[in-house]
Scaffold this motif. Structure first.
Motif, PDB file in Angstrom:
ATOM      1  N   GLY A  86      40.703 -22.893 -49.761  1.00  0.00           N
ATOM      2  CA  GLY A  86      39.660 -23.710 -49.149  1.00  0.00           C
ATOM      3  C   GLY A  86      39.716 -25.149 -49.653  1.00  0.00           C
TER       4      GLY A  86
ATOM      5  N   SER B  97      42.373 -26.991 -47.970  1.00  0.00           N
ATOM      6  CA  SER B  97      42.006 -27.279 -46.592  1.00  0.00           C
ATOM      7  C   SER B  97      41.015 -28.426 -46.481  1.00  0.00           C
ATOM      8  CB  SER B  97      41.423 -26.011 -45.956  1.00  0.00           C
ATOM      9  OG  SER B  97      40.848 -26.289 -44.712  1.00  0.00           O
ATOM     10  N   ASN B  98      39.989 -28.431 -47.329  1.00  0.00           N
ATOM     11  CA  ASN B  98      38.925 -29.429 -47.187  1.00  0.00           C
ATOM     12  C   ASN B  98      38.091 -29.462 -48.466  1.00  0.00           C
ATOM     13  OD1 ASN B  98      36.760 -31.024 -46.431  1.00  0.00           O
ATOM     14  ND2 ASN B  98      36.555 -30.111 -44.409  1.00  0.00           N
TER      15      ASN B  98
ATOM     16  N   LEU C  35      36.144 -31.775 -49.903  1.00  0.00           N
ATOM     17  CA  LEU C  35      34.772 -32.268 -49.824  1.00  0.00           C
ATOM     18  C   LEU C  35      33.837 -31.167 -49.325  1.00  0.00           C
ATOM     19  CD1 LEU C  35      32.632 -34.479 -49.888  1.00  0.00           C
ATOM     20  CD2 LEU C  35      33.327 -35.120 -47.573  1.00  0.00           C
ATOM     21  N   ARG C  36      34.313 -30.424 -48.328  1.00  0.00           N
ATOM     22  CA  ARG C  36      33.493 -29.355 -47.778  1.00  0.00           C
ATOM     23  C   ARG C  36      33.237 -28.281 -48.825  1.00  0.00           C
ATOM     24  NH1 ARG C  36      29.290 -27.881 -45.283  1.00  0.00           N
ATOM     25  NH2 ARG C  36      29.440 -27.605 -43.033  1.00  0.00           N
ATOM     26  N   MET C  37      34.262 -27.977 -49.620  1.00  0.00           N
ATOM     27  CA  MET C  37      34.104 -26.979 -50.675  1.00  0.00           C
ATOM     28  C   MET C  37      33.009 -27.407 -51.645  1.00  0.00           C
ATOM     29  SD  MET C  37      35.954 -24.348 -50.304  1.00  0.00           S
ATOM     30  CE  MET C  37      36.271 -23.546 -51.863  1.00  0.00           C
TER      31      MET C  37
END
Ligand code: ATP
Ligand code: MG
Lengths: 249, 318
Positions: free
Chosen positions: B195, B198-199, B201-203
């Protein structure tokens, strides 16, 4: 009224010479939808980013559930129960919808130093994720690849990811932007349901949505809040009409 | 559906590969070609190293250009004790894993403060610092390295001096590395690592303090590569700083890319292709890296998921 969940005072942040957010103060309580409106570039997304901890404030304080969280990092704020969605979709595009939401839920089930058992076999996690997906109306799309979903579905997926973290307060950056009329109605219904036991900060351009569901409205122009009040007060506020609503006729 | 066929195709090929590796020593001794036993041992050791690199690079998005430093540390963990007549296998193995773990923890904590090109450059810088440190230590041979006169000693349990025994120990370690990575990348921890690739900031927005997970992954990867280094020291019976030069790290990246980053068997396939090219082409020309480069360009252009995926596709689309 109960103690405010979120209490922001004097929050400022500038980029170079531009004050994207300057001296913003607001209070949001549980059971309340607080809309933030304003023209493009008013600083709404910057405000959300400051509250979520992605941007550091130049000055001002943020209190959440009576704790000062101004210096907390993003993950710590999330674990206190502050969840956000993104105006520009931000997901894990190579994962399935279910995996996206399950991963969000996983962040709130203790540490993830669990190296051996497959996460996909974690029944509690999957169940929670599925429920969040059903709540936003994506129950049937759970196995689809998130990267291949439509814009509208991405808006809903963002919501499901926020919900899966079991938040106390939602920071929603244009959750209904680009949705069709039916989807918008569903989103409004969802927000009304959610506000029962949470606080909601809602950034939204669609005035019909805002005036339909907001309990309070803050109007931002060029980084500053020019008015805060109930929908009726805002509708009749001269400054707001001149600066913003008037533009739309 | 095609994805599933793809997957089952890949697993059948992997199973066949493992079977071949199991039986190879018999064939090699039947035809009396010990040279090929050496080739396969080197291949499997490099495969373990590439698998460990793939954990951070392919699954974690952390591109290290200094990964061969762990092969070096693991090998010196055999060579330096041997220099003092200390051959205990347990001790050497613990030194290899511990040394790599500590090095990864300290350097990783610094590297992971940066992203992108800076991350790559700092991993490279730390590895080169280690390289020059060993070049400068005259006691352990400096540039020339050290000869290891005896392999790790496990008492009566294992006789690594026997090449066939060493071969099966290496094969066992390879299978262990595959199992370990397979479990890790699908676990809760693995989802955090993937994760974050992949992203990130989102994590963080959903509540993961990503740094500590990435650092842990970096340490696990370094230790796994330390195992490969320990095997390498035993296998070659010779160690030198050259083992951890950054060009060696580049070759490990090439293996991962050739086989398919972020796939379980890809790095092993990549190591096999690398060894195959090296063995066959270096007979013909000293400039065989030229052909490796050409192949890399072709893979990057036409098969970005690597040869591992390609093989699966051929079998799956049958
Ligand atoms: N990272 C950044 N660097 C420099 N300037 C920025 C940055 N982020 C925002 N800004 C500037 O700050 C101002 C406020 O931007 P912001 O995105 O907060 O507006 P907004 O109210 O969300 O607008 P919109 O309705 O278009 O989403 C803009 O002038 C923008 O150009
Ligand atoms: Mg915005």
């Amino acid at each position: 009224m109960s103690e405010p969940l979120l209490e922001v005072s004097g929050l400022s942040r500038s980029f170079g010479g531009i004050a994207a957010t300057s001296d913003v103060s607001l209070k949001i309580s549980r059971g309340e939808i607080h809309a933030v409106i304003g023209p493009n570039g008013a600083g709404k997304t910057t405000l959300v980013a400051l509250l979520a901890g992605e941007l550091a404030a130049d000055s001002g304080t943020i209190r959440f559930r009576e704790d000062d969280i101004t210096l907390d990092a993003t993950p710590a704020r999330a674990r206190r129960g502050l969840a956000r969605t993104f105006q520009v979709t931000s997901i894990f595009s190579e994962f399935s919808a279910l995996e996206n939401v399950a991963l969000a839920a996983q962040a709130h089930t203790g540490h993830s130093f669990r190296f051996w058992k497959p996460a996909a076999e974690d029944a509690a996690l999957r169940q929670g994720a599925l429920e969040a997906l059903q709540k936003v109306g994506l129950g049937d799309a759970s196995e689809r690849n998130a990267g291949e979903m439509s814009h509208g579905e991405h808006r809903l997926l963002e919501m499901a990811m926020a919900l899966a973290t079991n938040p106390v307060m939602l920071l929603l950056d244009e959750p209904a932007a680009g949705l069709g009329p039916e989807e918008t109605t569903a989103m409004v219904g969802l927000l009304q349901e959610l506000k029962q036991d949470k606080g909601v900060l809602l950034v939204e351009h669609d005035m019909d949505v805002v005036f339909a569901i907001a309990d309070r409205i803050t109007v931002m122009v060029s980084g500053k809040t020019i008015a805060t009040g109930s929908p009726t007060e805002i509708r009749n506020d001269d400054r707001v009409r001149k600066a913003y609503l008037g533009e739309e006729g | 559906m095609s994805a599933r066929a793809d997957k089952s195709g890949r697993y059948w090929i992997a199973l066949a590969g493992v079977l071949i590796l199991f039986l190879a020593p018999l064939a090699i001794s039947y035809w009396d070609q010990p040279f090929y036993l050496d080739v396969l041992m080197r291949l499997m050791i490099l495969a373990i190293a590439a698998i460990s690199l793939n954990l951070i690079l392919g699954y974690g998005g952390m591109i290290s250009l200094g990964h061969s430093v762990y092969i070096g540390i693991g090998a010196y963990a055999v060579g330096i004790p041997a220099y003092y007549d200390e051959y205990s296998g347990i001790l050497q193995l613990l030194l290899a894993l511990g040394g790599c773990g500590v090095f990864a923890l300290i350097t990783g904590a610094i590297c992971l403060r940066t992203r992108g090109a800076y991350f790559i450059m700092i991993t490279l810088a730390f590895a080169q610092m280690m390289y020059f440190t060993f070049v400068s230590i005259e006691e352990y041979g400096g540039d020339d390295g050290l000869v290891i006169y005896a392999r790790s000693d496990f008492g009566g349990l294992l006789d690594l001096e026997n090449n066939v025994v060493l071969y099966y120990v290496i094969l066992g370690c390879l299978l262990l590395a595959l199992l370990l990575v397979h479990r890790i990348v699908n676990s809760h921890f693995g989802m955090v690592i993937r994760g974050t690739k992949s992203n990130e900031l989102r994590m963080q927005t959903v509540g993961f303090p990503t740094f500590r997970y990435q650092l842990s992954c970096y340490v696990i990867s370094g230790m796994l590569c330390g195992l490969a280094g320990w095997l390498m020291g035993n296998f070659t019976g010779f160690i030198s700083p050259e083992m951890m030069d950054w060009t060696r790290s580049g070759e490990l990246i090439a293996m991962v890319i050739l086989g398919g980053p972020g796939t379980l068997f890809g790095p092993a396939v990549g190591a096999a292709i690398f060894i195959l090219m090296e063995t066959v082409l270096s007979e013909i020309t000293v400039y065989w890296h030229l052909y490796l480069g050409l192949l890399l360009i072709l893979v990057a252009k036409f098969a970005s998921k690597g040869f591992g995926a390609l093989a699966g596709r051929i079998r799956g689309a049958r």
